[in-house]
Scaffold this motif. Sequence first.
Motif, PDB file in Angstrom:
ATOM      1  N   MET B 356      34.413  29.850  44.371  1.00  0.00           N
ATOM      2  CA  MET B 356      34.527  31.288  44.593  1.00  0.00           C
ATOM      3  C   MET B 356      35.990  31.686  44.734  1.00  0.00           C
ATOM      4  SD  MET B 356      32.944  33.173  47.902  1.00  0.00           S
ATOM      5  CE  MET B 356      33.692  32.223  49.186  1.00  0.00           C
ATOM      6  N   LEU B 357      36.755  30.895  45.493  1.00  0.00           N
ATOM      7  CA  LEU B 357      38.162  31.208  45.691  1.00  0.00           C
ATOM      8  C   LEU B 357      38.957  30.964  44.414  1.00  0.00           C
ATOM      9  CD1 LEU B 357      38.776  29.715  49.238  1.00  0.00           C
ATOM     10  CD2 LEU B 357      38.122  32.015  48.612  1.00  0.00           C
ATOM     11  N   ALA B 358      38.575  29.928  43.676  1.00  0.00           N
ATOM     12  CA  ALA B 358      39.276  29.662  42.428  1.00  0.00           C
ATOM     13  C   ALA B 358      39.087  30.824  41.456  1.00  0.00           C
ATOM     14  CB  ALA B 358      38.782  28.348  41.814  1.00  0.00           C
ATOM     15  N   ALA B 359      37.841  31.329  41.405  1.00  0.00           N
ATOM     16  CA  ALA B 359      37.584  32.456  40.510  1.00  0.00           C
ATOM     17  C   ALA B 359      38.376  33.684  40.945  1.00  0.00           C
ATOM     18  CB  ALA B 359      36.089  32.768  40.498  1.00  0.00           C
ATOM     19  N   ALA B 360      38.410  33.931  42.258  1.00  0.00           N
ATOM     20  CA  ALA B 360      39.151  35.091  42.765  1.00  0.00           C
ATOM     21  C   ALA B 360      40.631  34.955  42.455  1.00  0.00           C
ATOM     22  CB  ALA B 360      38.916  35.214  44.265  1.00  0.00           C
ATOM     23  N   ALA B 361      41.167  33.752  42.644  1.00  0.00           N
ATOM     24  CA  ALA B 361      42.587  33.544  42.360  1.00  0.00           C
ATOM     25  C   ALA B 361      42.873  33.763  40.890  1.00  0.00           C
ATOM     26  CB  ALA B 361      42.983  32.126  42.764  1.00  0.00           C
ATOM     27  N   SER B 362      41.961  33.290  40.070  1.00  0.00           N
ATOM     28  CA  SER B 362      42.113  33.465  38.637  1.00  0.00           C
ATOM     29  C   SER B 362      42.167  34.955  38.291  1.00  0.00           C
ATOM     30  CB  SER B 362      40.927  32.774  37.966  1.00  0.00           C
ATOM     31  OG  SER B 362      40.978  32.934  36.611  1.00  0.00           O
ATOM     32  N   GLU B 363      41.287  35.722  38.942  1.00  0.00           N
ATOM     33  CA  GLU B 363      41.269  37.165  38.710  1.00  0.00           C
ATOM     34  C   GLU B 363      42.574  37.801  39.171  1.00  0.00           C
ATOM     35  OE1 GLU B 363      38.702  38.294  37.170  1.00  0.00           O
ATOM     36  OE2 GLU B 363      39.462  40.346  37.080  1.00  0.00           O
ATOM     37  N   ALA B 364      43.075  37.343  40.315  1.00  0.00           N
ATOM     38  CA  ALA B 364      44.330  37.892  40.839  1.00  0.00           C
ATOM     39  C   ALA B 364      45.473  37.628  39.868  1.00  0.00           C
ATOM     40  CB  ALA B 364      44.631  37.283  42.203  1.00  0.00           C
ATOM     41  N   LEU B 365      45.512  36.402  39.326  1.00  0.00           N
ATOM     42  CA  LEU B 365      46.576  36.069  38.376  1.00  0.00           C
ATOM     43  C   LEU B 365      46.465  36.927  37.122  1.00  0.00           C
ATOM     44  CD1 LEU B 365      47.180  32.237  38.248  1.00  0.00           C
ATOM     45  CD2 LEU B 365      48.798  34.027  38.749  1.00  0.00           C
ATOM     46  N   THR B 366      45.217  37.140  36.693  1.00  0.00           N
ATOM     47  CA  THR B 366      45.022  37.992  35.521  1.00  0.00           C
ATOM     48  C   THR B 366      45.558  39.393  35.797  1.00  0.00           C
ATOM     49  OG1 THR B 366      42.950  36.805  35.254  1.00  0.00           O
ATOM     50  CG2 THR B 366      43.332  38.649  33.772  1.00  0.00           C
ATOM     51  N   MET B 367      45.269  39.863  37.008  1.00  0.00           N
ATOM     52  CA  MET B 367      45.754  41.196  37.367  1.00  0.00           C
ATOM     53  C   MET B 367      47.276  41.247  37.362  1.00  0.00           C
ATOM     54  SD  MET B 367      43.277  42.560  40.376  1.00  0.00           S
ATOM     55  CE  MET B 367      44.085  44.128  40.536  1.00  0.00           C
ATOM     56  N   VAL B 368      47.890  40.209  37.918  1.00  0.00           N
ATOM     57  CA  VAL B 368      49.353  40.177  37.934  1.00  0.00           C
ATOM     58  C   VAL B 368      49.891  40.221  36.500  1.00  0.00           C
ATOM     59  CG1 VAL B 368      51.362  38.778  38.524  1.00  0.00           C
ATOM     60  CG2 VAL B 368      49.493  38.969  40.136  1.00  0.00           C
ATOM     61  N   ASP B 369      49.241  39.450  35.634  1.00  0.00           N
ATOM     62  CA  ASP B 369      49.669  39.432  34.233  1.00  0.00           C
ATOM     63  C   ASP B 369      49.508  40.791  33.581  1.00  0.00           C
ATOM     64  OD1 ASP B 369      48.869  36.055  33.196  1.00  0.00           O
ATOM     65  OD2 ASP B 369      50.786  37.098  33.366  1.00  0.00           O
ATOM     66  N   GLU B 370      48.339  41.410  33.855  1.00  0.00           N
ATOM     67  CA  GLU B 370      48.053  42.696  33.204  1.00  0.00           C
ATOM     68  C   GLU B 370      49.027  43.767  33.653  1.00  0.00           C
ATOM     69  OE1 GLU B 370      44.071  43.691  34.125  1.00  0.00           O
ATOM     70  OE2 GLU B 370      43.210  42.263  32.702  1.00  0.00           O
ATOM     71  N   MET B 371      49.367  43.704  34.933  1.00  0.00           N
ATOM     72  CA  MET B 371      50.233  44.756  35.458  1.00  0.00           C
ATOM     73  C   MET B 371      51.674  44.554  35.049  1.00  0.00           C
ATOM     74  SD  MET B 371      48.681  45.504  39.184  1.00  0.00           S
ATOM     75  CE  MET B 371      48.624  43.848  39.756  1.00  0.00           C
ATOM     76  N   ARG B 372      51.940  43.389  34.431  1.00  0.00           N
ATOM     77  CA  ARG B 372      53.275  43.118  33.900  1.00  0.00           C
ATOM     78  C   ARG B 372      54.372  43.365  34.928  1.00  0.00           C
ATOM     79  NH1 ARG B 372      52.920  41.994  28.773  1.00  0.00           N
ATOM     80  NH2 ARG B 372      51.087  42.691  27.625  1.00  0.00           N
ATOM     81  N   GLY B 373      54.124  42.900  36.129  1.00  0.00           N
ATOM     82  CA  GLY B 373      55.173  42.976  37.132  1.00  0.00           C
ATOM     83  C   GLY B 373      55.343  44.330  37.774  1.00  0.00           C
ATOM     84  N   GLU B 374      54.346  45.190  37.601  1.00  0.00           N
ATOM     85  CA  GLU B 374      54.502  46.540  38.167  1.00  0.00           C
ATOM     86  C   GLU B 374      54.506  46.483  39.690  1.00  0.00           C
ATOM     87  OE1 GLU B 374      51.109  48.885  38.303  1.00  0.00           O
ATOM     88  OE2 GLU B 374      52.270  50.166  39.656  1.00  0.00           O
TER      89      GLU B 374
END
Lengths: 150, 503
Positions: B356-374
């Motif tokens: 569960m935590l691995a999936a959440a972390a994966s989602e967080a990283l995806t978000m960081v990537d999508e936001m392109r450092g915003e």
Amino acid sequence: TAHSDPNPNHVYFNSRGIWATYVIFIFITHFIVLSIPFISMALAWTLTCQIHNVITYFWLHWEKGAPFEPLDQGESRTLTHWEQLDDGVQFTANKKFLLVVPIVIFLLTTFYTRYDQIHFLVNALSLVLLAIVPKLPQLYRVRIFGINKW
Amino acid sequence: MLIFVADADVSWEFSDLIEAIYSAPTYHLVFEGCLILFIVGLLFQHSFLPSKRRGGSGDRLSKAEEDQLIAEWQPEPLVSGDPADEALLASYQRCATSQVGRSVTYSDGRTLVNFATGNFLDFIGEARIRDRALASLRHYGVGSCGPRGFYGTMDVHLHLEEQLAKFYGCEEAVLYSYGFSTIASAIPSYAKRHDIIFADERCCFAIQQGLEASRSKIIRFAHNDTAHLEELLQRQAEHDRRDPKKARVTRKFIVVEGLYVNCGDICPLGELVKLKYKYKVRLFVEESASLGTLGATRARHLRGGRRQRAGRGSDSGWNRECSGPLRGFVVGTKYVVDHQRLSGLGYCFSASLPPMLAAAASEALTMVDEMRGERTARLKSVSDRLHQRLLAELDNLWSVEGAPMSPIKHLRLHRCTGENSLPALEAACAAAADAGLLLTVARYVAQDLGQPAQPSIRLSVNCNHSDSEIGSLLDFLKSYATGLAKKCFQQLNISRKVRPWII
């Protein structure tokens, strides 16, 4: 067999059949040497004695560390195999056995070489220098002239 | 002479061999007699453990010394009577009724703006991450029920490792389940007994535990002082020149943190990489607070350093603050990092990260990537603005430690305001709670060598802290400190009236 020792080198010589394996290796070497047709009996025995002493010297007293990564945090990296056996305890059964075997081979060799002088000199030198002296507890963790220290 | 060729003259019959014993030379028989006596003597020897077994000098305490040490020993009380700990104990009684995000609600009904816990990119409470975690919970259950090598590896772990590796621009990542044990396992899996580690003196406690577990020689260099580090490396290089054989088997490491949690400073990574290549030292960068908070500059440094060679550096992050659920990971080249799959004790012998935590972390990283450092850029600007305002408005009231763009800052009472003691800072935090702000004093384990001489309040900035929230923080700090300073001044005046010769 499973054990709690971080370095398997400490305990494997207590396994069942290791002593017999060691003796069988010596026999095999001796038979190979004896099979060479043109050397005399005396030379065959001397060769066996020499090969045994040299190989056991390199195996026990020259190569340091282990061929695998033990869990002892690098403690055995500077220790020869002899120093690692039985975790440094001196005069265990294994160590007495490994001390006695070269002597027995030497006695047999002198018998079969009919007490010849040259053979005696060569065998006695290799016995004392390569097989007996490095195994004495006085030389535990000693590196003469810093050779092989690191 | 009985040599090489089989000689027809010499008889090898057994009976002849036995007869040869009688004509054997005396020295020979004497030698053999000695050997047989040696064997007999050997059989009667007892086994013993030599005192210099562990490589020590062989000193053993005598009975008298042992008795003296035992007589001198005084047991410590189980619970120290230190009054400063009362505040710490009291804080355990506080009960939060909401998620500890950008603001926290407590059971007494108060909602406080959170400047205490590290939630830099404001991912705690993020709906997308929460939904992904819940979906994984329904799919996988709660725990992974095994270490990575023993049925504990799931597709989410492998996916997250790939994602981390790509995020960092490295070949491979290794995932740990507990942040503290990541760096504490990574260091001892590479550094062993006769190796040398150069560590920054303000490293966190987890790093110190790793250093101790490694049994290596630890050389501490002054905080962020590359000149001092170079001097130490130079000294070591000279030692190596004198004993090249030893140098060839000695591994050298530098251990630093990307963003020091105990100071708020950023390590000079560019210079460290230069030193790394100049002196052939391996570099560990502990990036627990700097993942996603420092942005592109750091990534450039790391990639630039590694492009020159196959890269013998490795980055380790135990990240429980930035992208919430991620527990810990190490990234680097495949050759280096893969070693931990068998030698990293925290990896091999602990249950793996709950899926569960691995999936959440994966989602967080995806978000960081999508936001392109915003969010990272926003965080940096908020931290910077806060820093400038702290310096401008609270000049003689509070002293600030930390880099301008770092989201972690340490505040200490200025000399002019009063004594910067633990009780004083705890009182300030209690007053802050009354003013609607959640502040915390930085706490350390007693054995922590990296703890500063002076206690401090540790501020953790959130990228979504609004200007008004920052404003209220500064207002509180100013008013509280001014009040303290007035009291201090009054006391000084009173004492001056009583004893007029003190200036």
